[in-house]
Enzyme design. Sequence first.
Site, short mmCIF file in Angstrom:
data_model
loop_
_atom_site.label_atom_id
_atom_site.label_comp_id
_atom_site.label_asym_id
_atom_site.label_seq_id
_atom_site.Cartn_x
_atom_site.Cartn_y
_atom_site.Cartn_z
N CYS A 64 -19.49 -24.61 47.92
CA CYS A 64 -18.69 -25.58 47.39
C CYS A 64 -17.26 -25.19 46.96
O CYS A 64 -16.23 -25.76 47.08
CB CYS A 64 -19.36 -26.47 46.60
SG CYS A 64 -19.74 -25.85 45.00
N TRP A 76 -25.98 -21.96 52.56
CA TRP A 76 -26.62 -21.92 51.26
C TRP A 76 -28.11 -21.21 51.33
O TRP A 76 -28.65 -21.37 50.50
CB TRP A 76 -26.64 -23.28 50.62
CG TRP A 76 -25.42 -23.97 50.10
CD1 TRP A 76 -24.87 -23.69 48.79
CD2 TRP A 76 -24.34 -24.50 51.03
NE1 TRP A 76 -23.77 -24.45 48.92
CE2 TRP A 76 -23.36 -24.89 50.14
CE3 TRP A 76 -24.40 -24.99 52.51
CZ2 TRP A 76 -22.20 -25.43 50.61
CZ3 TRP A 76 -23.28 -25.30 52.84
CH2 TRP A 76 -22.38 -25.75 51.85
N ASP A 119 -13.87 -34.24 48.93
CA ASP A 119 -14.97 -33.25 48.91
C ASP A 119 -15.15 -32.65 50.38
O ASP A 119 -15.57 -33.27 51.50
CB ASP A 119 -16.29 -33.86 48.39
CG ASP A 119 -17.34 -32.64 48.18
OD1 ASP A 119 -17.10 -31.54 48.47
OD2 ASP A 119 -18.24 -32.98 47.57
N TYR A 171 -27.44 -21.70 43.82
CA TYR A 171 -26.85 -22.65 42.58
C TYR A 171 -27.11 -23.97 43.13
O TYR A 171 -27.28 -25.09 42.26
CB TYR A 171 -25.49 -22.57 42.48
CG TYR A 171 -24.49 -23.03 43.62
CD1 TYR A 171 -24.09 -24.40 43.42
CD2 TYR A 171 -24.45 -22.16 44.61
CE1 TYR A 171 -23.05 -24.88 44.30
CE2 TYR A 171 -23.51 -22.83 45.53
CZ TYR A 171 -23.01 -24.05 45.53
OH TYR A 171 -22.18 -24.62 46.70
N ASN A 208 -17.94 -28.15 60.54
CA ASN A 208 -19.28 -28.85 61.08
C ASN A 208 -18.92 -29.72 62.30
O ASN A 208 -19.96 -29.82 63.22
CB ASN A 208 -19.83 -29.65 59.85
CG ASN A 208 -20.64 -28.94 58.94
OD1 ASN A 208 -20.18 -27.86 58.61
ND2 ASN A 208 -21.68 -29.21 58.92
N ASP A 247 -27.57 -37.30 46.60
CA ASP A 247 -28.51 -38.38 46.74
C ASP A 247 -28.29 -38.92 48.22
O ASP A 247 -27.18 -39.39 48.39
CB ASP A 247 -27.98 -39.62 45.72
CG ASP A 247 -28.62 -40.81 46.09
OD1 ASP A 247 -29.84 -40.94 46.76
OD2 ASP A 247 -28.13 -42.06 45.66
N HIS A 256 -21.42 -28.55 41.22
CA HIS A 256 -20.69 -28.83 42.36
C HIS A 256 -19.17 -28.76 42.35
O HIS A 256 -18.70 -29.53 41.32
CB HIS A 256 -21.40 -29.91 43.19
CG HIS A 256 -20.72 -30.31 44.55
ND1 HIS A 256 -20.75 -29.50 45.43
CD2 HIS A 256 -20.15 -31.69 44.94
CE1 HIS A 256 -20.03 -30.02 46.64
NE2 HIS A 256 -19.85 -31.33 46.26
#
Length: 695
Positions: A275, A239, A356, A528, A229, A304, A333
């Site tokens: 992921c 996605w 992550d 998903y 990114n 969130d 995830h």
Amino acid sequence: MRALRLQSVNWQKSANRDAHHTEKFSSQELIVRRGQPFEIAIAWNRNIAPEEHLDFVVSTGPSSSESAKTKAIFPISTGSAGGGWKAQLKSKEGNMLTVIISSPVSAPIGWYTMNIQVTSSSEGMYTSNLGVFVLLFNPWMQGDDVFMSNEAERREFVEEDSGAIFVGSTNRINMVGWNFGQYEEDILKISLAVLDKSLNFRRDAATDVARRNDPKYITRVLSAMINGNDDYGVLLGNWSGNYAGGRDPRNWNGSVEILKTWETSGFRPVQFGQCWVFAGVLNTVMRCLGIPARVVTNFNSAHDTDKNLTVDVYYDPMGNPLQKGSDSVWNFHVWNEAWFMRNDLGPIFNGWQVLDATPQERSQGVYQCGPASVNAIREGDVDLNFDMPFIFAEVNADRVTWIYNASNGSQKQNGVDTHSIGQFISTKAVGSYSRMDVTEKYKYPEGSGEERQVQQRAMKKLKPSASIRPTSAESEEGEGSTPSISGRFKVNGVLEVGQEVNLILLLKNQSQDRKTVAVHMTAWTIVYNGTLVHEVWKDSAIISLEPEEEVQHPVKISYGQYEKYLKADNMIRTTAICKLADEDEVVVERDLVLDNPALILEVLDQAQVQKPLNVQMIFSNPLNEPVKDCVLMVEGSGLLRGNLKIDVPALRPKEQSKVRFEILPTRSGTKQLLADFSCNKFPAIKAMLSIDVAE
């Protein structure tokens, strides 16, 4: 006397690599681990005179310096005291010196150049290059920040080159195999190149290389670099459900092909990842560099976006899920945990750290996430480094349901669920392919006093002035707002791609009064992470319920209705909005995961190192229509070089296909063979097979 000149260097690679647990790497360099001695033998053109003085020089990075500890100059000594780089004379036979080299346990990892300097009064100084070697983290060495004392865990989290990742949903947990392949050709070189392509290295190479002694620095950089990114990262996420121009993320079998494609393309991000793909690749690179690492799946994972520890989920009055707002709940995830000390936080935060690489939110301006101590997440210490609020919310957020009416722009809160987020947190067990549940490492039991205390503590740290939302149980008592009916979807029969989906909507009247319910139902295919693909079914009904009666309302969704819109996730979201007069709506929902037909792998002879081995794939087309564009992709570290791509002939309705292929095992032990079968009707069917390879 003739000038002293270097004749040859014997790096004693075989003995050194065995001692340093690096013997499995296919690259031919000397690969050693920090803090642990290794031996080299140096031959000269004559005996060394007493007045000739020898110094070793080791350096790493483009602008190395002794002050940054990226360069060291050290003599051959007889003692072994001190914590820096050392050279000890082991033996001297004629013009051959055998020297034991020791590195500090806190040395930066990476490529090193080793030179030797000869100083004499007659010749001045003469420098000769001995060669290059790779220095890695050392989980075997007490004193290294990544030290792991348990041998079985070291074998699993550092040395194991294949594994499993858990996917699906809370009511249907599936396992897919993954080939980490950290020992495969060029993977070590590419893993080190990942660091050299980072923004940090390009901005200030000297500082970046000096900081490569620290696993928390390196893992944070890697979490940014595995996604493409902000930088020359490895993988591009997608996605959308449309993967034209790249590969459907479900089709990858492992990290090796992704990392090699990234390198051969001139370091352009590989298309596409989701992921578990980001996590699989990050796991490969961390294990490759010597950091103990594992892949972890969180089911019902909250995304969130505004740090308020709630995620808002929207429906319209007809039961359609809406993509409104930036929050979301992912069916699952996948992230990583790496094992190291947190000298910045204190000993109680040592151990497993969340990382992550999936690009979800920016951190310090870059898509990176972690390391965040699992112990700190459990205690609600959201003010500690790094990215704690986001990860805490992934496993702890409250899920708030809203009914949004587009015709007048009104929205009404329908319910708060404090229990469903962060369930069945899973990783592969040590030494087996069973699922190990690690939920209790992340949080106290749902509904317990400790769990609510932690939630309140976290909320106070995030928003000191905020009032704490009561639990759903508390708020229900306070408002007396228990709905008079309850509902759930129950699966009736099997859930298989190609078959009709049969459900029952169970509605129960919990009151003593007769109730009439208007029910609006929909079914959507989804990705998903909750991305909506297409509505495939809808229905409405008026249902009458006697006092305390339970009614079963059948739901049937045919293959013809969902076939064109089902993605490789095989997921369908069913929703029912149940409306009673003068009461709040009751929202009933369930995400279904449909099973693929079986893909069978069988070995046809005894597996032995360097002996060709025949394997057979069996696939039966379950459909009443032909399938075409069939491709089988096979890989497995230690079983074949690279991967095998086999075009499989089209299959008639209900026809069985048997395909034989040959592999050549290169290492003994239990190895994993992974297969992905795709065709026009089934985008990604997975299989894995354990093969015991004899010497």
